[in-house]
Design an enzyme around this catalytic site. Structure first.
Site, PDB file in Angstrom:
ATOM      1  N   ASP A 111     -68.886 -78.533  -3.896  1.00 25.43           N
ATOM      2  CA  ASP A 111     -69.908 -78.213  -3.218  1.00 25.43           C
ATOM      3  C   ASP A 111     -69.772 -77.481  -4.340  1.00 25.43           C
ATOM      4  OD1 ASP A 111     -70.846 -75.850  -1.470  1.00 25.43           O
ATOM      5  OD2 ASP A 111     -67.811 -75.693  -0.428  1.00 25.43           O
ATOM      6  N   GLY A 157     -68.703 -63.723   3.464  1.00 24.26           N
ATOM      7  CA  GLY A 157     -69.593 -63.446   2.727  1.00 24.26           C
ATOM      8  C   GLY A 157     -69.219 -62.984   1.169  1.00 24.26           C
ATOM      9  N   SER A 190     -65.562 -71.765  -2.212  1.00 29.46           N
ATOM     10  CA  SER A 190     -66.150 -72.918  -1.577  1.00 29.46           C
ATOM     11  C   SER A 190     -65.749 -72.393   0.526  1.00 29.46           C
ATOM     12  CB  SER A 190     -65.459 -74.492  -1.498  1.00 29.46           C
ATOM     13  OG  SER A 190     -65.937 -75.195  -0.055  1.00 29.46           O
ATOM     14  N   HIS A 223     -72.482 -75.101  -0.312  1.00 28.23           N
ATOM     15  CA  HIS A 223     -73.257 -75.137   1.400  1.00 28.23           C
ATOM     16  C   HIS A 223     -73.949 -74.188   1.049  1.00 28.23           C
ATOM     17  CE1 HIS A 223     -69.704 -72.735   0.711  1.00 28.23           C
ATOM     18  NE2 HIS A 223     -70.039 -71.781   1.373  1.00 28.23           N
ATOM     19  N   SER A 280     -68.330 -66.459  -0.524  1.00 29.24           N
ATOM     20  CA  SER A 280     -69.057 -67.367  -0.878  1.00 29.24           C
ATOM     21  C   SER A 280     -69.307 -68.019  -1.925  1.00 29.24           C
ATOM     22  CB  SER A 280     -69.172 -68.788  -0.027  1.00 29.24           C
ATOM     23  OG  SER A 280     -69.429 -70.275   0.479  1.00 29.24           O
TER      24      SER A 280
END
Length: 460
Positions: free
Chosen positions: A237, A318, A335, A207, A320
């Protein structure tokens, strides 16, 4: 008085010699054991999750109709959920704790399939809780009362083992991360460095950006890192960012944990429920917790992602794409989730093994660990010379930009029992043995002379 002092000196010398024998033997034994192949329990698990996991191996043998998952208990021992007494006896004969439960894994998976086929509701997530033998469905604060009622009716139709609960916050994808990489679409995190054998890449969250996204190592856009060449989100993801230089460079097998330190990655594996894990992120730093479920499904606003690792490790916006690992083994990339590191929450991770297989890449690890685990690959640029235990901070690259703590500050015992100390160990052992023999000889000589003096005086 003189004789008393001699006795004290002799005793101290003998004790020192015996201590030297024990220390020398330990040094030699430690080095000998280190030269052997490590036991199965010390190796990373395979992608199937059964190579070093006795619980998973028993589950695979009995089948999903008679079992309902396995996990690591509070005492660190494996536990297997079974549906009948005969299966329980089989588990116990393998030296594993058995827990008899009413619902098999087939039933639990059927329930999650029904939930997946129902109309999608953004802000919901579900996973199988092995330890309570139920499916837990969570809804965040964005889910309306009407959607909650509809989901509850679906859960009731499945059975009483589907548990509904509300959570604080909202399920969102977590941007940024341990080592920040930036693009026009936002800030994300590098997870692990990987390779296809010809080029090196950053494995991060899908993402973070679609294919074609350009990434930089600074806010000014002066240091271009690379471009996203493959992205999978939603559904899964994960994504690949190809380095512009084609190489990750020094430090490719290290992930940052803050404070100028890092953890060297030796392989990849699938985690177990109950396993203690660590996550690193630029917003909240290094955090730890436990794996609470596998194969979780999350309905983000952007789409549904399945097959995730559910944990109680906290995370914040912040974090991910950042790495999740345990004992140097790569497990996942961050994720999303809900909550924060003040009140706690739930965080989901994309399994590394699935991403590596789908992308046909391998982890970059130190040359000495090239065979250490699933997805491991020999690094074209080893992290550090063998004589050093740390990297210069300037040498670290995104996804691993941190020096590894070296041997500085090690205790005396740790240095003496170092695996390279076969020679010194033998010297300590031999010297102590000579000292012990010498003290025995000196004492014998003293006793013989004393005997001679006594009888000389007696017989005149």
């Amino acid at each position: 008085m003189r004789h008393a002092r001699r006795r004290v000196v002799r005793r101290v010398t003998r004790l020192a010699a015996v201590g030297g024998l024990l220390l020398g033997g330990a040094m030699v034994g430690q080095a000998a054991m280190a030269s052997e192949t490590p036991p199965v329990s010390a190796r990373p698990l395979s992608s199937a999750g059964t190579a070093g996991d006795p619980g998973a191996a028993v589950v695979a043998r009995l089948g999903t109709a008679r079992t309902a998952g396995n996990w690591i208990g509070a005492d660190g021992r494996p536990v297997v959920a079974v549906t009948d007494p005969e299966a329980a006896r089989t588990v116990r004969r393998a030296g594993i704790e058995a827990k008899v439960v009413p619902h098999s894994m087939d039933e639990l998976k059927s329930a999650t399939g029904t939930l997946r086929s129902a109309p999608r509701v953004s802000g919901t997530a579900w996973a199988v809780d092995y330890r309570t033998n139920r499916v837990v469905v969570r809804a965040d604060r964005t889910v309306s009362a009407g959607d909650w009622s509809r989901m509850s009716r679906v859960a009731s139709g499945i059975g009483g083992f589907v548990h509904m609960e509300r959570t604080k916050g909202a399920f969102t994808a977590r941007l940024n991360g341990a080592q920040p990489i930036l693009s026009t679409g936002g800030r994300c995190s590098a997870g692990f460095n990987v390779t296809d054998g010809q080029r090196d890449f950053i494995l991060t969250a899908g993402h973070c950006g679609p294919s074609g996204s350009t990434w930089f190592a600074d806010n000014q856009g002066d240091r271009q890192l690379g471009r996203t060449v493959s992205s999978n989100f939603p559904g899964s993801d994960f994504s690949l960012v190809q380095y512009d230089s084609g190489r990750a460079g020094p430090g490719a097998d290290v992930v940052a944990v803050g404070g100028g330190k890092g953890v060297r990655i030796t392989g990849a594996a699938d985690p177990s429920v109950g396993q203690r894990v660590f996550r690193s992120g630029s917003t909240s730093g290094l955090r730890d917790g436990q794996v609470t479920a596998l194969n979780a499904t999350v309905n983000y606003p952007e789409g549904t992602v399945t097959g995730l690792i559910e944990t109680n490790v906290c995370a914040e916006p912040g974090d991910s794409g950042g790495p999740m690992f345990s004992e140097g083994v790569a497990l996942g990339v961050t994720s999303g989730g809900s909550g924060d590191c003040t009140t706690g929450g739930t965080t989901f991770f994309q399994p590394v093994t699935k991403a590596l297989t789908a992308l046909n890449v391998k982890l970059l690890v130190a040359a000495g660990n090239a065979g250490g685990g699933q997805g491991a690959a020999s690094s074209p640029a080893p992290s550090a010379p063998a004589s050093r235990g740390a990297l210069a901070p300037s040498a670290a690259s995104p996804g691993s930009a941190a020096p590894v703590t070296g041997t500085e500050g090690r205790t005396l015992l740790a240095r003496l029992t170092d695996t390279r100390n076969v020679g010194p160990g033998l010297l300590v052992f031999a010297g102590s043995l000579i000292a012990l023999v010498a003290t025995r000889y000196i004492r014998s000589e003293q006793d013989r002379r004393a005997y001679q003096r006594h009888y000389s005086a007696t017989w005149g």
